[in-house]
Design an enzyme around this catalytic site. Structure first.
Site, PDB file in Angstrom:
ATOM      1  N   HIS A 338     -26.093  -9.060  11.974  1.00  0.00           N
ATOM      2  CA  HIS A 338     -24.740  -8.598  11.627  1.00  0.00           C
ATOM      3  C   HIS A 338     -23.780  -8.859  12.781  1.00  0.00           C
ATOM      4  O   HIS A 338     -24.186  -9.059  13.932  1.00  0.00           O
ATOM      5  CB  HIS A 338     -24.738  -7.115  11.247  1.00  0.00           C
ATOM      6  CG  HIS A 338     -25.089  -6.179  12.362  1.00  0.00           C
ATOM      7  ND1 HIS A 338     -24.199  -5.768  13.328  1.00  0.00           N
ATOM      8  CD2 HIS A 338     -26.268  -5.552  12.662  1.00  0.00           C
ATOM      9  CE1 HIS A 338     -24.787  -4.933  14.158  1.00  0.00           C
ATOM     10  NE2 HIS A 338     -26.053  -4.795  13.779  1.00  0.00           N
ATOM     11  N   CYS A 356     -31.351  -4.807  15.791  1.00  0.00           N
ATOM     12  CA  CYS A 356     -30.723  -5.848  14.981  1.00  0.00           C
ATOM     13  C   CYS A 356     -30.439  -7.090  15.821  1.00  0.00           C
ATOM     14  O   CYS A 356     -30.504  -7.072  17.045  1.00  0.00           O
ATOM     15  CB  CYS A 356     -29.417  -5.334  14.380  1.00  0.00           C
ATOM     16  SG  CYS A 356     -29.670  -4.030  13.140  1.00  0.00           S
TER      17      CYS A 356
END
Length: 419
Positions: A338, A356
């Site tokens: 992301h 992430c």
């Protein structure tokens, strides 16, 4: 690292069209098990004879389900055997009202499989025609009645939509709730059909608790492949007293080849399309207390904008509520690719995320516009190894490791289609 509940099952449409004959012990293919008696006349009388020819009885076929059988599962297949071997040439399955059921013979000749579940509490008649190794025509019929709809069923799901296009690493993912007991998996796997065009061999792999099974080929799917799936689960009896709930079907397409490879040593993502490098992006991975997983994952879900809420995490340092743009899920545990504008200053140099793969806003937008569900993402060099089942982890193991998870023997190079 965001957290979300797993998505629901995805179902599509399936039409199976192949039709293959059974061969007996006189041929190279596997002997069939196919159907019930008929009468044929013998040789004609000698020239000049005034006597009528003497009829000779042809050995009857044996049909399963047996004539008069009751309470048969709606997943029943038609099996038959020609004494002495031979070839079944036609199977007709019909209700008392004359409604016929389409179906096809398995490639190994073991049975004829209806192309949709049979109806509950319905009487069917199977009529089978075949040619014996003696050259004579054998015919037979068997009438049986299916069971009433069971009260105890097992839930199922298929993570694939008909008409959609997926990445080259998209596994066929079957889900079961509760999981399939180990002793039932071979019978269930026989009813999970996958066909590809162009043809590519593959295999199933069960997770240890039986809640999911993945199907993949030895290598990524060829771009442009059509995948047709039927999880023919309706009415399958299990040892725990449950039955399969419904058939799940889908026909989908595989798109272009698009791969993302992330190296913790360089903190770079290299993006490949059709084998050529098209961009290299700086990234920030998980910090040491919350490392990213190393392994091959696939994009499971895409959200242009969402909110990560981790306030139920036990560690206060990992609790936050943050709006996220261009989020692409990699694991059930909450690892995503992301955009992270707050870490752009250290991307390519330092790991600061909660697990992430952080990229810049511009690179996040660029990736999001190009990826498909099922595109592979490989991360290497981190402190944590990807846990099997934490996402669609079918590709995070070698082919030899993968086939060990099959409930049925897998030929070298993978199993071919059932039909």
């Amino acid at each position: 690292m965001g957290r979300f509940a797993r998505g629901g099952a995805m179902v599509g449409a399936l039409v199976l069209t192949a039709s293959l004959a059974l061969t007996g012990c006189g041929g190279d293919q596997k002997k069939p098990e196919f159907v019930s008696g008929a009468q044929q006349t013998g040789a004609p009388a000698a020239v000049g004879s005034t006597d009528a020819p003497s009829p000779q009885a042809v050995a009857p076929l044996t049909v399963s389900p047996a004539d008069g059988a009751d309470d048969r599962p709606v997943s029943s297949e038609i099996r038959a055997k020609i004494p002495g071997g031979g070839e079944v040439t036609k199977v007709v399955l019909a209700t008392a009202d004359g409604d016929t059921v389409e179906g096809q013979l398995r490639r190994d000749g073991s049975s004829w499989v209806p192309s949709k579940p049979l109806k509950y509490r319905t009487r069917y008649t199977a009529t089978v025609t075949g040619t014996g190794t003696d050259g004579q025509t054998h015919r037979g019929t068997s009438s049986f009645t299916t069971m009433a709809k069971p009260k105890s069923m097992i839930g199922s799901g298929l993570y694939m939509f008909s008409g959609k296009t997926y990445g080259v690493a998209m596994p066929v993912v079957a889900e079961f709730s509760p999981g399939i007991p180990k002793k039932d998996r071979a019978a269930v796997q026989k009813r999970m059909f996958v066909q590809t065009d162009p043809p590519q061999r593959g295999a199933w792999h069960w997770l240890y608790n039986g809640t999911q099974a993945y199907y993949r080929a030895p290598e990524y799917w060829k771009p442009g492949t059509t995948i047709t799936v039927r999880l023919a689960l309706a009415g399958i009896p299990l040892s725990n007293g449950r039955y399969g709930n419904v058939d799940r079907v889908a026909t989908a397409k595989i798109g272009r080849s698009f791969e993302m490879k992330v190296d913790n040593a360089t903190k770079r993502m290299t993006v490949y399309q059709d084998g050529a490098v098209i961009r290299t992006l700086p990234v920030s991975l998980g910090k040491k207390s919350t490392p990213s997983s190393s392994g091959t994952m696939v994009v499971m879900e895409k959200k242009e904008s969402t909110v990560f809420d981790t306030r139920d995490e036990p560690d206060p340092d990992n609790q936050y509520v943050t709006k996220i743009d261009f989020a692409q899920r990699l694991t059930w545990g909450g690892e995503y690719i992301h955009s992270a504008p707050w870490s752009e200053g250290v991307q390519g140099r330092e790991n600061v995320s909660h697990g992430c793969v952080n990229v810049s806003m511009a690179n996040g937008r660029w990736l999001f516009a190009r990826t498909l569900i099922g595109d592979p993402v490989t991360v290497r060099g981190t402190e944590r190894k990807l846990v099997p089942g934490n996402g669609w982890t079918a590709w995070s193991m070698s082919w030899s490791e993968f086939v060990e998870g099959s409930a049925l023997p897998v030929p070298e190079g993978g199993a071919g289609p059932a039909f």
